[in-house]
Design an enzyme around this catalytic site. Structure first.
Site, PDB file in Angstrom:
ATOM      1  N   SER A  81       0.825  -1.206   0.000  1.00  0.00           N
ATOM      2  CA  SER A  81       0.000   0.000   0.000  1.00  0.00           C
ATOM      3  C   SER A  81       0.858   1.254   0.000  1.00  0.00           C
ATOM      4  O   SER A  81       0.494   2.263  -0.592  1.00  0.00           O
ATOM      5  CB  SER A  81      -0.965   0.002   1.187  1.00  0.00           C
ATOM      6  OG  SER A  81      -0.255  -0.039   2.413  1.00  0.00           O
ATOM      7  N   GLU A  82       2.050   1.204   0.644  1.00  0.00           N
ATOM      8  CA  GLU A  82       2.964   2.339   0.584  1.00  0.00           C
ATOM      9  C   GLU A  82       4.414   1.880   0.634  1.00  0.00           C
ATOM     10  O   GLU A  82       4.755   0.916   1.341  1.00  0.00           O
ATOM     11  CB  GLU A  82       2.735   3.316   1.744  1.00  0.00           C
ATOM     12  CG  GLU A  82       2.155   4.639   1.315  1.00  0.00           C
ATOM     13  CD  GLU A  82       0.644   4.604   1.212  1.00  0.00           C
ATOM     14  OE1 GLU A  82       0.084   5.467   0.522  1.00  0.00           O
ATOM     15  OE2 GLU A  82       0.035   3.714   1.823  1.00  0.00           O
ATOM     16  N   THR A  83       5.232   2.590  -0.127  1.00  0.00           N
ATOM     17  CA  THR A  83       6.679   2.503  -0.010  1.00  0.00           C
ATOM     18  C   THR A  83       7.180   3.886   0.351  1.00  0.00           C
ATOM     19  O   THR A  83       6.829   4.875  -0.311  1.00  0.00           O
ATOM     20  CB  THR A  83       7.331   2.026  -1.321  1.00  0.00           C
ATOM     21  OG1 THR A  83       6.866   0.696  -1.616  1.00  0.00           O
ATOM     22  CG2 THR A  83       8.842   2.001  -1.208  1.00  0.00           C
TER      23      THR A  83
END
Length: 265
Positions: free
Chosen positions: A44-46
């Site tokens: 969902s996020e880096t």
């Protein structure tokens, strides 16, 4: 080469909470390269961070777009700096697209100092109500670019089955669906859906809790809240409202680490 870590945030055990990749750079990288790596990670996020004076520049990417604010990847970034890069300062400063953010620690707990915008009551758009299966909110409103939808029970939140395709067309980054927790284990439960930015359902969302903190503090009449995000992975947070800002307390666990060998853009 750049250091890369996989961290589960808002949990004290691996394979729970919200996974984030954290890439530590020596200097800024091409945004197209960062977006490509985020797509490769498919989380969902880096988060990407590099030193900037006495602070750290921090940027967050979903597999599809860069976002203005992400709580769990910020928690993961602070965890990496303290645990793996052995930073000694008691407070970390992050420069971001949402302004200056701070992280503090108490033992294994990390507190994120985030803005807590007021949620403004508004009628839920028909397309969002339809995407939520015709859910009838007790209250609805907007905080920044998220909708907050309050349902009558925690059970209604847990059993909700939204249509990601319809939600992706809604005029918002995402939709927070929340309710009081009648069991007493927590004060509130929630789920967060953001298919418009490539995340059908986020496991645990710090930014969503920052945006509903003032609403729930007003309803419950206290500034300290225990929250649970009832996604399939699940995760717990503690909220401490301080005026127009909120401390989001949580823990994090490193699952893997490595290096990026692909050239920087």
């Amino acid at each position: 080469m750049s250091l890369l870590f996989g961290v589960d945030a808002f949990t004290d055990r691996p394979f729970a909470g919200n996974p984030a990749a954290v890439c530590v750079l020596a200097s800024p990288a091409d945004p197209a390269w960062m977006q490509a790596l985020a797509a490769e990670m498919n989380l969902s996020e880096t988060a990407f961070l590099w030193p900037e004076g006495s602070a750290w520049r921090l940027r967050w990417f979903t597999p599809r777009v860069e976002v203005d604010l992400c709580g769990h990847a910020t928690l993961a970034s602070a965890h990496v700096l303290w645990r793996h890069l052995e930073r000694s300062e008691p407070r970390l400063v992050f420069e971001t697209r949402s302004g200056r953010l701070f992280a503090t620690r108490e033992g294994e707990r990390i507190g994120l100092d985030f803005p807590a915008p007021a949620a403004v009551a508004a009628t839920l758009p028909d397309e969002i109500a339809a995407a939520l299966g015709g859910a009838r909110p007790v209250w609805s409103g907007r905080a920044e670019d998220d909708w907050i939808v309050v349902l009558e029970s925690a059970a209604a939140v847990r059993t909700l089955a939204p249509d990601p395709g319809r939600l992706a067309r809604a005029p918002a980054r995402g939709v927070v669906v929340t309710a009081r927790d009648e069991s007493g284990a927590y004060d509130v439960v929630s789920r967060f859906f953001a298919p418009a930015v490539g995340v059908d359902e986020d496991p645990v969302t710090g930014s969503a809790h920052a945006r509903m903190a003032r609403y729930w503090a007003g309803v419950l009449g206290r500034d300290r809240l225990r929250a649970y995000q009832a996604s399939p992975r699940g995760g717990a947070l503690e909220l401490e409202l301080r005026g127009d800002r909120v401390l989001l307390w949580g823990r994090a666990v490193t699952v893997w680490s490595g290096r990026v060998t692909a050239a920087l853009g």
